[in-house]
Scaffold this motif. Sequence first.
Motif, PDB file in Angstrom:
ATOM      1  N   GLU A  66       0.579   8.692  -6.764  1.00 24.53           N
ATOM      2  CA  GLU A  66       1.353   9.108  -6.157  1.00 24.53           C
ATOM      3  C   GLU A  66       1.256   9.478  -4.548  1.00 24.53           C
ATOM      4  OE1 GLU A  66       4.721  12.695  -6.475  1.00 24.53           O
ATOM      5  OE2 GLU A  66       3.629  12.043  -8.351  1.00 24.53           O
ATOM      6  N   GLU A  67      -0.017  10.117  -4.151  1.00 25.76           N
ATOM      7  CA  GLU A  67      -0.353  10.631  -2.953  1.00 25.76           C
ATOM      8  C   GLU A  67      -0.386   9.299  -2.073  1.00 25.76           C
ATOM      9  OE1 GLU A  67      -5.130  11.154  -2.393  1.00 25.76           O
ATOM     10  OE2 GLU A  67      -4.221  11.508  -4.528  1.00 25.76           O
ATOM     11  N   GLN A  70       3.300   7.797  -1.370  1.00 27.42           N
ATOM     12  CA  GLN A  70       3.754   8.574  -0.424  1.00 27.42           C
ATOM     13  C   GLN A  70       3.257   8.356   0.940  1.00 27.42           C
ATOM     14  OE1 GLN A  70       3.087  12.742  -1.604  1.00 27.42           O
ATOM     15  NE2 GLN A  70       4.641  12.635  -3.213  1.00 27.42           N
ATOM     16  N   LYS A  71       2.059   8.174   1.382  1.00 23.34           N
ATOM     17  CA  LYS A  71       1.537   7.794   2.466  1.00 23.34           C
ATOM     18  C   LYS A  71       1.991   6.465   2.689  1.00 23.34           C
ATOM     19  CE  LYS A  71      -2.841  10.417   2.308  1.00 23.34           C
ATOM     20  NZ  LYS A  71      -4.389  10.041   2.010  1.00 23.34           N
ATOM     21  N   ALA A  73       4.866   5.138   1.932  1.00 24.95           N
ATOM     22  CA  ALA A  73       6.148   5.251   2.425  1.00 24.95           C
ATOM     23  C   ALA A  73       6.248   5.488   3.907  1.00 24.95           C
ATOM     24  CB  ALA A  73       6.894   6.015   1.387  1.00 24.95           C
ATOM     25  N   GLU A  74       5.583   6.491   4.322  1.00 25.33           N
ATOM     26  CA  GLU A  74       5.466   7.276   5.430  1.00 25.33           C
ATOM     27  C   GLU A  74       4.929   6.049   6.617  1.00 25.33           C
ATOM     28  OE1 GLU A  74       3.056  10.736   5.824  1.00 25.33           O
ATOM     29  OE2 GLU A  74       4.097  11.608   3.980  1.00 25.33           O
ATOM     30  N   SER A  79      11.745   5.595   2.486  1.00 23.44           N
ATOM     31  CA  SER A  79      12.052   6.508   1.562  1.00 23.44           C
ATOM     32  C   SER A  79      10.673   6.407   0.347  1.00 23.44           C
ATOM     33  CB  SER A  79      13.161   6.606   1.001  1.00 23.44           C
ATOM     34  OG  SER A  79      13.494   5.757  -0.048  1.00 23.44           O
ATOM     35  N   VAL A  80      10.261   7.478   0.075  1.00 21.00           N
ATOM     36  CA  VAL A  80       9.424   7.379  -1.071  1.00 21.00           C
ATOM     37  C   VAL A  80       9.826   6.765  -2.188  1.00 21.00           C
ATOM     38  CG1 VAL A  80       7.944   9.118  -2.714  1.00 21.00           C
ATOM     39  CG2 VAL A  80       8.302   9.648  -0.237  1.00 21.00           C
ATOM     40  N   THR A  83       8.855   3.330  -3.090  1.00 18.63           N
ATOM     41  CA  THR A  83       7.367   2.978  -3.264  1.00 18.63           C
ATOM     42  C   THR A  83       6.937   3.697  -4.807  1.00 18.63           C
ATOM     43  OG1 THR A  83       6.623   4.795  -2.212  1.00 18.63           O
ATOM     44  CG2 THR A  83       6.640   2.758  -1.028  1.00 18.63           C
ATOM     45  N   ALA A  84       7.890   4.430  -5.154  1.00 22.74           N
ATOM     46  CA  ALA A  84       7.800   5.150  -6.555  1.00 22.74           C
ATOM     47  C   ALA A  84       7.261   4.096  -7.879  1.00 22.74           C
ATOM     48  CB  ALA A  84       9.017   5.856  -6.736  1.00 22.74           C
ATOM     49  N   THR A  87       3.889   3.598  -8.812  1.00 30.54           N
ATOM     50  CA  THR A  87       2.815   4.703  -9.593  1.00 30.54           C
ATOM     51  C   THR A  87       2.936   4.638 -10.955  1.00 30.54           C
ATOM     52  OG1 THR A  87       4.799   6.199  -9.438  1.00 30.54           O
ATOM     53  CG2 THR A  87       3.410   6.318  -7.684  1.00 30.54           C
TER      54      THR A  87
END
Length: 166
Positions: A66-67, A70-71, A73-74, A79-80, A83-84, A87
Amino acid sequence: MSREDYIMTPMSNADYLIRLQHADDLDALKEAKKAAGLSYQELAEKIGVNKVWLASAFEGQQFVPEEYAQKLAEALGISVEKTAFLTEHPYKGNTDPILYRLHEVIDTYGPALKDLIHEQGGNAIMSAIDFGLDCDVIVDDDGNHRVIITLDGKLLPYAKKGQYPW
């Protein structure tokens, strides 16, 4: 390979049912990478991962913690939620280590199990309809983690209806 190529190419049920479920998400991720103008090397450096691993994730072949999702997506400015899906542990077909080992177990021990079923249960098979399945991970007395898989199928004798040989 595009989604259309997958549809036109002969594939296993796993490819059809599992891999294609994220085809649109993977295409969108690749488009976001292209729009950001980043190479895999540059993107990998931004999020702190290996470029080959990252490229493999973009093909749907890696679990992404997940981390890092999130990176990612940034770094791509998306948006997160986009990319969800990364996971989730992907289905890797016959190359998935767990599935490969299960196939190996059946290939290695299947004929012996068949002989034992016939020896102990007569001319019969194990049902996969009237069937139970369980899986646990335990720690043994030596501190090793062990996988316990239980297959519990009803014994189905072959029917003897009609005139022999049927």
